[in-house]
Design an enzyme around this catalytic site. Structure first.
Site, PDB file in Angstrom:
ATOM      1  N   GLN A 176       0.706  -0.906  -0.340  1.00  0.00           N
ATOM      2  CA  GLN A 176      -0.472  -0.355   0.382  1.00  0.00           C
ATOM      3  C   GLN A 176       0.993   1.322  -0.120  1.00  0.00           C
ATOM      4  O   GLN A 176       0.609   2.227  -0.283  1.00  0.00           O
ATOM      5  CB  GLN A 176      -0.556   0.443   1.613  1.00  0.00           C
ATOM      6  CG  GLN A 176      -2.073  -1.304   1.126  1.00  0.00           C
ATOM      7  CD  GLN A 176      -2.637  -1.314   2.244  1.00  0.00           C
ATOM      8  OE1 GLN A 176      -2.893  -0.346   2.679  1.00  0.00           O
ATOM      9  NE2 GLN A 176      -3.925  -2.297   1.872  1.00  0.00           N
ATOM     10  N   ASP A 321      -2.705 -11.378   4.209  1.00  0.00           N
ATOM     11  CA  ASP A 321      -3.492 -11.809   4.128  1.00  0.00           C
ATOM     12  C   ASP A 321      -4.863 -12.717   4.570  1.00  0.00           C
ATOM     13  O   ASP A 321      -5.588 -13.153   5.081  1.00  0.00           O
ATOM     14  CB  ASP A 321      -5.234 -11.149   2.965  1.00  0.00           C
ATOM     15  CG  ASP A 321      -4.019  -9.506   3.274  1.00  0.00           C
ATOM     16  OD1 ASP A 321      -4.057  -8.799   4.245  1.00  0.00           O
ATOM     17  OD2 ASP A 321      -4.770  -8.930   1.656  1.00  0.00           O
TER      18      ASP A 321
HETATM   19  C1  S3P Z   1      -3.018  -4.971  -0.054  1.00  0.00           C
HETATM   20  C2  S3P Z   1      -1.606  -4.864   0.367  1.00  0.00           C
HETATM   21  C3  S3P Z   1      -1.165  -5.546   1.949  1.00  0.00           C
HETATM   22  C4  S3P Z   1      -2.883  -6.361   1.976  1.00  0.00           C
HETATM   23  C5  S3P Z   1      -3.407  -5.293   2.263  1.00  0.00           C
HETATM   24  C6  S3P Z   1      -3.839  -4.963   0.059  1.00  0.00           C
HETATM   25  C7  S3P Z   1      -2.634  -3.727  -1.748  1.00  0.00           C
HETATM   26  O1  S3P Z   1      -1.020  -4.373   3.360  1.00  0.00           O
HETATM   27  O2  S3P Z   1      -2.924  -6.521   3.101  1.00  0.00           O
HETATM   28  O3  S3P Z   1      -4.871  -6.071   2.117  1.00  0.00           O
HETATM   29  O4  S3P Z   1      -3.532  -3.710  -2.246  1.00  0.00           O
HETATM   30  O5  S3P Z   1      -1.452  -3.545  -1.723  1.00  0.00           O
HETATM   31  P1  S3P Z   1      -0.147  -3.963   2.963  1.00  0.00           P
HETATM   32  O6  S3P Z   1       0.377  -2.554   2.768  1.00  0.00           O
HETATM   33  O7  S3P Z   1       0.375  -4.158   4.375  1.00  0.00           O
HETATM   34  O8  S3P Z   1       1.768  -4.611   2.188  1.00  0.00           O
END
Ligand code: S3P
Length: 450
Positions: A176, A321
């Site tokens: 993210q 997840d």
């Molecule tokens: C996501 C990244 C993951 C994941 C989340 C979705 C994304 O989090 O847990 O449900 O779509 O980029 P992180 O940013 O901690 O990797």
């Protein structure tokens, strides 16, 4: 408030597909909404999270025509016309609901605009750390205020600002945060580089390529130049492997079962769950049949007695997840399963270390809790229990699966949250509970508007 009531089943023989991938749907809405034309997006995830992101893009100038819907939920087929990288000021604060991905990626888009905007979310989202994006975006020149009761938390007020490129080393392996900085980089002068400490899901990079945005990958460093406009394209969202994971575990841990999941996303930055289940003893075949940007394929799994395993530190970002349902598999396996280096679980929709440990213990499992994970000694028979979802979609679904193996009834409270990522989960659960084997029973009802 809706509940799941689950009792044990003796076999699982099914073929079906799960709804579209959540991470990819968010990104399709954002890049399609910024693009220079009309994109036909198929199998969009009609979940509250992704629909909020779609609405946010409409609020800043994208136009959307729905051409297919999942009955009772939301759009799965859409024609999305972008604003050609010229977003307009939203007329009201933007609701991101429960979605960390939505809020963090949209903040990347909004950070470098000439107008003010505000992003807010529900109680869970308002308690999750936003400093991880406001810090790098601030270094790029963004002016973001965190207005939450908890320091560093949403709502976010984003003031007008011009951005310059930076090179940023991510302190945590987060897709993210990487994506927020890369999206902001599209609006910045010069070349923005993100260096990740470990590989994280690469959907943003793949989607940049699909929208003809030039991007450079050099090991764990990813760079993008500002001033580019995404070229509209058509896109099929694969089924979400994180949703498939619930049924993969159910089938894997039930000797004699056979499950075929069709058209699932098999991006290698998301498939550690398959490796872990194989290591635990499940028999699995995955066949990638299409690789246009995002690999899509079928996964067939046959159940077997499972044995415990150690999840590698390098695997954690790839299956973060899926850990709640992997913990359920661990409780059903013989021997010890070790999950460490996963402190990020504490800042998900709930503190998923505590919520998983509490629910597993309530079902009679032997679990030790650590700051950064848990150790589960499997093999104790699970007993039905009254469990909370804590409003967390993945906790609700993981413990519905646990209930399929428990003696007596399991009740999971407050399960409307599953619509966050898996609208139609209760339809599939219902079909599994009735031990149906007719594929029609597993088909989610869609309505075409064309
Ligand atoms: C996501 C990244 C993951 C994941 C989340 C979705 C994304 O989090 O847990 O449900 O779509 O980029 P992180 O940013 O901690 O990797």
């Amino acid at each position: 408030m809706s509940d799941f009531r689950v009792t044990s089943i003796s076999r699982l023989h099914a073929e079906f597909s799960v709804p579209g991938d959540k991470s990819i749907s968010h990104r399709a809405a954002i890049l399609g909404g910024l693009s220079n034309g009309t994109c036909h997006i198929r199998n969009f995830l009609p979940s509250e999270d992704c629909v909020n992101t779609l609405r946010a893009m409409q609020a800043i100038g994208a136009r959307c025509e729905v051409i297919e819907e999942l009955d009772g939920f939301g759009p799965t087929g859409l024609r999305l016309t972008g604003c050609s990288m010229k977003p307009v000021a939203p007329t009201a604060p933007i609701d991101c609901g429960n979605s960390g991905t939505g809020m963090r990626l949209l903040a990347g888009v909004l950070a470098g605009q000439v107008f003010e905007s505000e992003l807010f979310g529900d109680a869970s989202l308002s308690s999750r750390p936003m400093g991880r994006i406001t810090t790098p975006l601030g270094t790029m020149g963004a002016k973001i205020e965190t207005l939450g009761e908890k320091p560093g938390c949403a709502p976010l007020r984003i003031h007008p600002a011009g951005l310059h490129a930076i090179t940023y080393e991510l302190p945590v392996a987060s897709a993210q945060v990487k994506s927020a900085v890369l999206l902001a980089g599209l609006f910045a002068d010069g070349r923005t580089t993100v260096i990740q400490p470990a590989e994280t899901r690469d959907h943003t990079e793949r989607m940049f390529a699909a929208f003809r945005l030039s991007l450079r990958r050099d090991g764990n460093a990813i760079s993008v130049y500002g001033g580019q406009t995404p070229e509209a394209c058509d896109f099929q969202v694969p089924g979400d492997i994180s949703s498939a994971a619930f049924w993969l575990v159910a089938a894997a841990a039930m000797p004699g079962s056979r499950l075929l999941l069709k058209d699932v996303g098999l991006n290698p930055t998301r498939t550690a769950i398959l490796k872990v289940l194989s290591r635990m003893g499940a028999h699995m075949i995955d066949i990638v049949h299409d690789s246009a940007g995002e690999p899509i394929g079928n996964v067939e799994i046959h159940g077997a007695p499972l044995k415990g395993t150690t999840i590698l530190e390098s695997e954690i970002p790839n299956l973060i997840d899926e850990i709640p349902v992997i913990a359920v598999a661990a409780a059903l396996a013989e021997g010890k399963t070790v999950i460490r280096h996963a402190a990020e679980l504490r800042v998900k929709e709930t503190d998923r270390i505590t919520t998983v440990v509490n629910n597993l213990r309530a079902m009679g499992a032997d679990v030790d809790e650590f700051d950064d994970g848990m150790e589960i000694t499997g093999g104790n028979p699970l007993r039905g229990a009254e469990l909370e979802s804590f409003g967390d979609h993945r906790i609700a679904m993981a413990f519905a699966i646990a209930g399929l193996f428990a003696k007596g009834e399991t009740v999971v409270r407050d399960t409307a949250c599953v619509n966050t990522s898996y609208p139609g989960f209760s339809h599939h659960l219902d079909a599994v509970l009735r031990e149906r084997s007719n594929p029609a029973d597993f088909t989610l009802p869609t309505v075409s508007r064309e």
